[in-house]
Design a protein around this motif. Structure first.
Motif, PDB file in Angstrom:
ATOM      1  N   ILE D  96     -34.372  40.193  36.885  1.00 20.72           N
ATOM      2  CA  ILE D  96     -35.624  39.469  37.129  1.00 20.72           C
ATOM      3  C   ILE D  96     -36.567  40.294  37.989  1.00 20.72           C
ATOM      4  CG2 ILE D  96     -36.632  37.436  38.254  1.00 20.72           C
ATOM      5  CD1 ILE D  96     -34.179  35.849  37.287  1.00 20.72           C
ATOM      6  N   GLN D  97     -36.034  40.921  39.035  1.00 22.50           N
ATOM      7  CA  GLN D  97     -36.958  41.657  39.901  1.00 22.50           C
ATOM      8  C   GLN D  97     -37.503  42.913  39.223  1.00 22.50           C
ATOM      9  OE1 GLN D  97     -34.757  41.921  43.513  1.00 22.50           O
ATOM     10  NE2 GLN D  97     -33.562  43.697  42.928  1.00 22.50           N
ATOM     11  N   ARG D  98     -36.719  43.482  38.323  1.00 20.82           N
ATOM     12  CA  ARG D  98     -37.239  44.603  37.545  1.00 20.82           C
ATOM     13  C   ARG D  98     -38.362  44.128  36.614  1.00 20.82           C
ATOM     14  NH1 ARG D  98     -33.836  49.079  36.361  1.00 20.82           N
ATOM     15  NH2 ARG D  98     -33.866  48.613  34.144  1.00 20.82           N
ATOM     16  N   LEU D  99     -38.185  42.960  36.031  1.00 15.16           N
ATOM     17  CA  LEU D  99     -39.212  42.387  35.162  1.00 15.16           C
ATOM     18  C   LEU D  99     -40.503  42.123  35.935  1.00 15.16           C
ATOM     19  CD1 LEU D  99     -40.190  40.915  32.543  1.00 15.16           C
ATOM     20  CD2 LEU D  99     -39.067  38.855  33.419  1.00 15.16           C
ATOM     21  N   GLY D 129     -36.022  25.598  36.620  1.00 13.63           N
ATOM     22  CA  GLY D 129     -36.342  26.304  35.382  1.00 13.63           C
ATOM     23  C   GLY D 129     -37.633  27.102  35.515  1.00 13.63           C
ATOM     24  N   GLY D 130     -37.661  28.284  34.916  1.00 12.36           N
ATOM     25  CA  GLY D 130     -38.898  29.066  34.894  1.00 12.36           C
ATOM     26  C   GLY D 130     -39.229  29.750  36.199  1.00 12.36           C
ATOM     27  N   THR D 131     -38.204  30.108  36.986  1.00 12.92           N
ATOM     28  CA  THR D 131     -38.522  30.738  38.276  1.00 12.92           C
ATOM     29  C   THR D 131     -39.145  32.110  38.070  1.00 12.92           C
ATOM     30  OG1 THR D 131     -36.308  31.711  38.531  1.00 12.92           O
ATOM     31  CG2 THR D 131     -36.656  29.515  39.459  1.00 12.92           C
ATOM     32  N   ARG D 132     -38.739  32.847  37.037  1.00 15.35           N
ATOM     33  CA  ARG D 132     -39.288  34.201  36.903  1.00 15.35           C
ATOM     34  C   ARG D 132     -40.739  34.160  36.431  1.00 15.35           C
ATOM     35  NH1 ARG D 132     -34.922  36.606  32.934  1.00 15.35           N
ATOM     36  NH2 ARG D 132     -33.831  34.796  33.795  1.00 15.35           N
ATOM     37  N   THR D 133     -41.075  33.185  35.618  1.00 13.77           N
ATOM     38  CA  THR D 133     -42.464  33.123  35.154  1.00 13.77           C
ATOM     39  C   THR D 133     -43.375  32.627  36.277  1.00 13.77           C
ATOM     40  OG1 THR D 133     -41.999  30.952  34.174  1.00 13.77           O
ATOM     41  CG2 THR D 133     -41.874  32.856  32.718  1.00 13.77           C
ATOM     42  N   ALA D 134     -42.894  31.670  37.062  1.00 10.36           N
ATOM     43  CA  ALA D 134     -43.679  31.241  38.224  1.00 10.36           C
ATOM     44  C   ALA D 134     -43.845  32.408  39.188  1.00 10.36           C
ATOM     45  CB  ALA D 134     -42.994  30.060  38.922  1.00 10.36           C
ATOM     46  N   ALA D 135     -42.764  33.188  39.378  1.00  7.28           N
ATOM     47  CA  ALA D 135     -42.819  34.312  40.303  1.00  7.28           C
ATOM     48  C   ALA D 135     -43.892  35.318  39.881  1.00  7.28           C
ATOM     49  CB  ALA D 135     -41.453  34.992  40.385  1.00  7.28           C
ATOM     50  N   ILE D 136     -43.933  35.674  38.598  1.00  2.00           N
ATOM     51  CA  ILE D 136     -44.933  36.643  38.136  1.00  2.00           C
ATOM     52  C   ILE D 136     -46.347  36.083  38.314  1.00  2.00           C
ATOM     53  CG2 ILE D 136     -45.859  37.771  36.054  1.00  2.00           C
ATOM     54  CD1 ILE D 136     -42.887  38.064  35.139  1.00  2.00           C
ATOM     55  N   THR D 137     -46.502  34.827  37.939  1.00  2.00           N
ATOM     56  CA  THR D 137     -47.832  34.214  38.012  1.00  2.00           C
ATOM     57  C   THR D 137     -48.312  34.117  39.466  1.00  2.00           C
ATOM     58  OG1 THR D 137     -47.256  32.974  36.006  1.00  2.00           O
ATOM     59  CG2 THR D 137     -49.192  32.214  37.249  1.00  2.00           C
ATOM     60  N   LYS D 200     -56.672  39.321  29.746  1.00  4.37           N
ATOM     61  CA  LYS D 200     -57.454  39.620  28.545  1.00  4.37           C
ATOM     62  C   LYS D 200     -56.683  39.345  27.265  1.00  4.37           C
ATOM     63  CE  LYS D 200     -60.183  43.200  30.837  1.00  4.37           C
ATOM     64  NZ  LYS D 200     -59.830  44.482  31.462  1.00  4.37           N
ATOM     65  N   GLY D 201     -55.438  38.891  27.388  1.00  3.52           N
ATOM     66  CA  GLY D 201     -54.685  38.494  26.207  1.00  3.52           C
ATOM     67  C   GLY D 201     -53.770  39.551  25.631  1.00  3.52           C
ATOM     68  N   GLY D 202     -53.609  40.681  26.336  1.00  4.23           N
ATOM     69  CA  GLY D 202     -52.676  41.689  25.832  1.00  4.23           C
ATOM     70  C   GLY D 202     -51.247  41.308  26.190  1.00  4.23           C
ATOM     71  N   MET D 203     -50.285  41.682  25.337  1.00  2.00           N
ATOM     72  CA  MET D 203     -48.891  41.363  25.615  1.00  2.00           C
ATOM     73  C   MET D 203     -48.268  42.486  26.444  1.00  2.00           C
ATOM     74  SD  MET D 203     -47.803  39.678  22.002  1.00  2.00           S
ATOM     75  CE  MET D 203     -46.835  38.416  22.823  1.00  2.00           C
ATOM     76  N   ILE D 204     -47.584  42.097  27.483  1.00  2.43           N
ATOM     77  CA  ILE D 204     -46.961  43.067  28.378  1.00  2.43           C
ATOM     78  C   ILE D 204     -45.456  43.091  28.161  1.00  2.43           C
ATOM     79  CG2 ILE D 204     -46.452  43.518  30.815  1.00  2.43           C
ATOM     80  CD1 ILE D 204     -49.293  44.240  29.868  1.00  2.43           C
ATOM     81  N   GLU D 205     -44.892  41.941  27.982  1.00  2.00           N
ATOM     82  CA  GLU D 205     -43.443  41.903  27.810  1.00  2.00           C
ATOM     83  C   GLU D 205     -43.074  40.606  27.091  1.00  2.00           C
ATOM     84  OE1 GLU D 205     -41.340  43.948  30.571  1.00  2.00           O
ATOM     85  OE2 GLU D 205     -39.394  43.273  29.840  1.00  2.00           O
ATOM     86  N   ILE D 206     -42.162  40.726  26.118  1.00  2.72           N
ATOM     87  CA  ILE D 206     -41.544  39.519  25.572  1.00  2.72           C
ATOM     88  C   ILE D 206     -40.043  39.713  25.610  1.00  2.72           C
ATOM     89  CG2 ILE D 206     -43.478  38.866  24.073  1.00  2.72           C
ATOM     90  CD1 ILE D 206     -41.933  39.947  21.724  1.00  2.72           C
TER      91      ILE D 206
ATOM     92  N   GLY E 208     -39.367  43.426  24.358  1.00  4.19           N
ATOM     93  CA  GLY E 208     -40.418  44.417  24.160  1.00  4.19           C
ATOM     94  C   GLY E 208     -41.239  44.572  25.414  1.00  4.19           C
ATOM     95  N   THR E 209     -41.556  45.797  25.749  1.00  7.35           N
ATOM     96  CA  THR E 209     -42.288  46.092  26.966  1.00  7.35           C
ATOM     97  C   THR E 209     -43.406  47.072  26.681  1.00  7.35           C
ATOM     98  OG1 THR E 209     -40.223  45.902  28.183  1.00  7.35           O
ATOM     99  CG2 THR E 209     -42.020  46.993  29.317  1.00  7.35           C
ATOM    100  N   ALA E 210     -44.581  46.743  27.205  1.00 11.02           N
ATOM    101  CA  ALA E 210     -45.675  47.704  27.129  1.00 11.02           C
ATOM    102  C   ALA E 210     -45.501  48.705  28.252  1.00 11.02           C
ATOM    103  CB  ALA E 210     -47.004  46.975  27.283  1.00 11.02           C
ATOM    104  N   GLU E 211     -45.184  49.937  27.906  1.00 14.27           N
ATOM    105  CA  GLU E 211     -45.051  50.960  28.957  1.00 14.27           C
ATOM    106  C   GLU E 211     -46.440  51.430  29.369  1.00 14.27           C
ATOM    107  OE1 GLU E 211     -42.069  51.693  30.130  1.00 14.27           O
ATOM    108  OE2 GLU E 211     -40.696  51.046  28.571  1.00 14.27           O
ATOM    109  N   GLY E 212     -47.345  51.477  28.416  1.00 21.32           N
ATOM    110  CA  GLY E 212     -48.730  51.841  28.727  1.00 21.32           C
ATOM    111  C   GLY E 212     -49.617  50.627  28.540  1.00 21.32           C
TER     112      GLY E 212
END
Lengths: 243, 243, 243, 243, 243, 243
Positions: D96-99, D129-137, D200-206, E208-212
């Motif tokens: 999680i912390q790497r994410l 539930g959802g601690t990692r998504t709350a953490a990022i936000t 801006k709507g770009g995907m960073i990680e799924i 999937g991860t955006a590296e850039g």
């Protein structure tokens, strides 16, 4: 190789042990507690009787004999880190305590011992070379005392100790095989060997390492001759201490 | 509270210390090496001079005084695990070594010491209650010897030690305040207190805990009276040993 | 010593506590969950009921009360390392959590508690001095809530809590004894003392340390007077919070 | 898949976020300090500015952004072991912390940041539930506050943050794709996916995992639609909180 | 995006796997032992059958499937520290072994497996990108061999493996989606995704991860198309190897 | 002792080595990479050239040669715990890697090597007795390859390797001295000895242990005769492999 020429830093002859003293009952809680000195090397060896065995012996009807080794941080010339503070035992420490354990088990009949453990703790109070050989030689006396207590109290009906065991170092110092290396010799010698033998003269373990140039079969033979004699002397000293 | 009635397991009067012995130069490598005994409690205290300081003192012009504490596995009634083998020091060990360090630093002028470290190692060879107070009392003597060596060699021009320091335990045993608890008393007492004081009589640290019922201000006062007297005695013994 | 002259950074009088707030049910899962604030020091204390006991209590019919303590990495002025990432708890952390545990056990009858554990977790969200005393004072309220739940559900028939317990720090700041040190005072004071007492006024633990010069019996007495008064106030605040 | 039929434990519609609150300046020491709640999930996110960089960035002229994550032991339904006491962070914690770290770095220009570190600490006070998504936000808002401080003080001349970033979970619960899983849904769902996107709507990680049966491209597509909408909402909430 | 233009360092077309070889019975002790190569990436995957389960499965009637991952220190371009010597597994290692474990469990019926564990060890002998996908693909074959042995010996009456499983990486390299990244591509690509799918084509995990720069839904879709095709090929290769 | 009568499980004569194969360039990244097999014992030995030295050699103008050893978890008959997961290397592992390091250093001139490190990694892929002797014998070849590369590239002007080195085990099996013990012999033998010698026939290290009854000088002599012959054969095989 000419034994007559070498000048050992301590003035000893090549085949001369350092003065050895063996003080029993050095501390009061342990079933066996021995302060052994090989010259300035002083090791406190305690034998603890634990009425339990490690997992691999559970239900086997057999006991176990094991050892741990440590050096007080300032037993050495310059202070060493405390292993408990660093969070782990060094490879050297583990190597030595495994050696002590094997040496002690070699003279035990684990069936006669029954499901209990003799735990030997060898702690170096002052180091001047040869701590592992002093530890083995002293640990035997501590173990003997602990077992004698179990025999006396009737916990054990017969003696699980089959023979005595002792250890000594030998090495090639300035080209000459010498017995019982002290620290100045240990630091400067070419070949260093530790020999563990029983009171009856059987060999239990030999560990010899060329610190400088390789050694030959002839040199090895000379070293073993010295070691055999040294262990005969140590065996006598153990017997005398136990009287 | 009636001091006259209690029967201490050792037969001592409530305000009587155990026999205290302080042997200097017990081992040969350390700059200071003291075996201190409070009765059957025996602690080897060594002082090592290291010509370096921990990171938080680097470049400060000041030195550091720190301590580590350990018990040999069979210093106790039943064998304890070796902390080096378990891979960490217990909370108790850390608490004690932090206490010893604070006590020793309280009598040091770190500026006069200069950028070097006095590292005190207190290792319990035999435990019978009061190991931390014996450790502090012995560590002072070891530190004194180490500093004297630095003064004699000219490394230090003036003395960084401002006063002596010693420690003693007091407790309420069977309703009566007593001095210098041994193990049977320590296990059974209601309140247990460790007091650290300087030779001039200033208080450095008091740590008192109700093991059973809470204690009162009156009891606290009686305990401190005992402690003050005990430390006066220990200070004399330190002085005598250092002569 | 003249109480009237000192200027505390916070503008408080020497015997004035910081504003104390005690919020119960701060989080929803724990059987007891208290956010306690001593001024800007904020500690989340949760009490968890575990239907098991540590090995040394197994089969004893008795329960156990224990505590763990932690600081969030940025609860402090500058970020501290996360202990979970470093892989071990510091000596300070262990010292504090042992203190909290002893304090809480001092008001528990472990027989009445039965074979279960009350596990107190005290996590500092924001630190401004006095985190250990806030932790003890808050942990009592959390424990009380947890036990009340066990009583209400009928799991416990009688109350294992014998008294309340609270803690406060006192110290000598600019020569004057003051109550409830905040961080600026704590960093600058000469003597720092933590006192744990029961609601009925019995002393459970005192830990006093001279950070600078040694302290005297007179100063100690003044500090204890302040602490007694502070704990009387905290006891009232605990009672009020629990209504 | 028929969105109209599912009954979520919380009564939410499939595409409904839990109530989200974002409290800034929750604690006082950190340069950024945000308590974010996704329903009953509460995470304290602090951003610390450190004027140093890890070894791999030294001398590079670039800064670093990193994160650590932890759960208070009783943030969960039943108490979890404290990682600092166990001596290591679990695989889940590290994952999680790497994410979080990757997510935050994705919106930073490390050159503009210069040789300093933004250290984000995300500590879960209460988990549902959802601690990692709350953490990022929440971490984004904390980082934004910390950077704003550096801009205001003139330490930074231009803004190293290129975009906002937020995260949300989606999953297939009782055959229906739903947004922002709470604990009862998380425990029972078939597929669980965390999505990190920029403002801006770009995907960073799924990161999507079939907990039960495998999922199809069609299901994946429905989940991503939900996630995109959820992140648009979170982005608005971040903006509103930062006003 | 124009697949026709990219020049992959290896000269492969965008949708071309590296040469894949799967050698069974590579070592003799394990119930399943597979050396799998994805080009220059070589992973030894062994499956061990253990007649015990971890605590959380004891008495459940269900078995467990788990994985561990490691890289030999010089499997990489420059030597990495040995994790056993450093005393802990990195976050990356834990993340990967957790992924392998989940992937393998997704095709197992743990009830049919019964109370035993399939322990998969994936050790990288040589690394050139894609070690985790090679590990999953090889581990399936090793597990299949181990289970076949249990079926043949009659230990298992029916087959606990429900489907095959394989994994592949995809990424956007120089603006073009490509299949099965090797190390030069992995180091330079913008988006990196690992996809785990069953032989029947169900998706088990995507990471999937955006590296850039961030990636779009369209790019994601192109990557998944590639991955689906790659896994169909790997499934055929697994089947062929198992004949 | 009558060599003619013993039946070795493998059918070998007492003085017969197992088939030995030495494959160079087994993996592609390491400067030296050797897969050595002594029968079913297979060890991957890599030599890495690092342009740095450990602290005790910094500024000395001398280089260092060191070794690490590991066993893949399922290289053995039953799966062993992964040391990286357990968080420490066993005593046995440390003993072996120290032995390999000493053996390799014995044939190196560290001054000629200059301030760089040759790091040997010996990883057991499959174990059937004699892993440490195979490791030493293979590590020499890997080191030779690495040094040859440094000579070829001109990084080294003269050769720091003074001689070759190899190792073999000998033991007393069913009363008969035999060469190169495999696992069934190793488990059942009375005395087990590892011998390290140089290509020129000098002895570097002997480590002999009585697993059962003590051994005699005569037996020791017979064992050393066998070892000398075995190492002559291994030296030829090393030479042949390096051609």
């Amino acid at each position: 190789m000419s034994n007559s020429k070498v000048t050992r830093p301590s003035g000893r002859t090549p085949s001369q042990l350092r003065p050895v003293t063996i003080d029993r009952a050095f501390t009061k809680h342990a079933e066996g507690s021995v302060l052994i000195a090989f010259g300035d090397t002083k090791v406190l060896c305690t034998a603890s009787v634990l009425e339990k065995v490690p997992p691999h012996k559970k239900g086997s009807g057999e006991g176990w004999v094991t050892a741990e080794y440590g050096m007080l941080p300032r037993s050495t010339h310059t202070r060493s880190d405390r292993e408990a503070a660093r969070g782990k035992q060094s490879g050297r420490t583990q190597e030595i305590q495994r050696l002590i354990g094997r040496a002690m088990r070699s003279v035990f009949d684990l069936k006669i011992l029954g499901e209990r453990t003799i735990h030997l703790d060898c702690d170096v109070l002052q180091a001047d070379g040869g701590t592992r050989t002093a530890a083995i030689t002293g640990a035997y006396v501590a173990a003997r005392d602990a077992i004698n207590q179990l025999l006396k109290s009737g916990t054990l009906k017969s003696d699980p100790i089959l023979d005595s065991v002792a250890a000594i170092s030998v090495g090639i110092y300035q080209g000459v095989p010498v017995l019982d290396l002290d620290y100045p010799e240990d630091s400067a010698c070419d070949t260093d060997m530790n020999v563990v033998m029983t009171g009856k003269g059987g060999m239990i373990e030999i560990q010899g390492t060329a610190e400088g140039p390789a050694f030959s079969r002839t040199e090895l033979s000379a070293l073993l001759d010295l070691a055999e004699q040294g262990i005969r002397d140590l065996t006598q000293l153990q017997l005398a201490a136990l009287k």
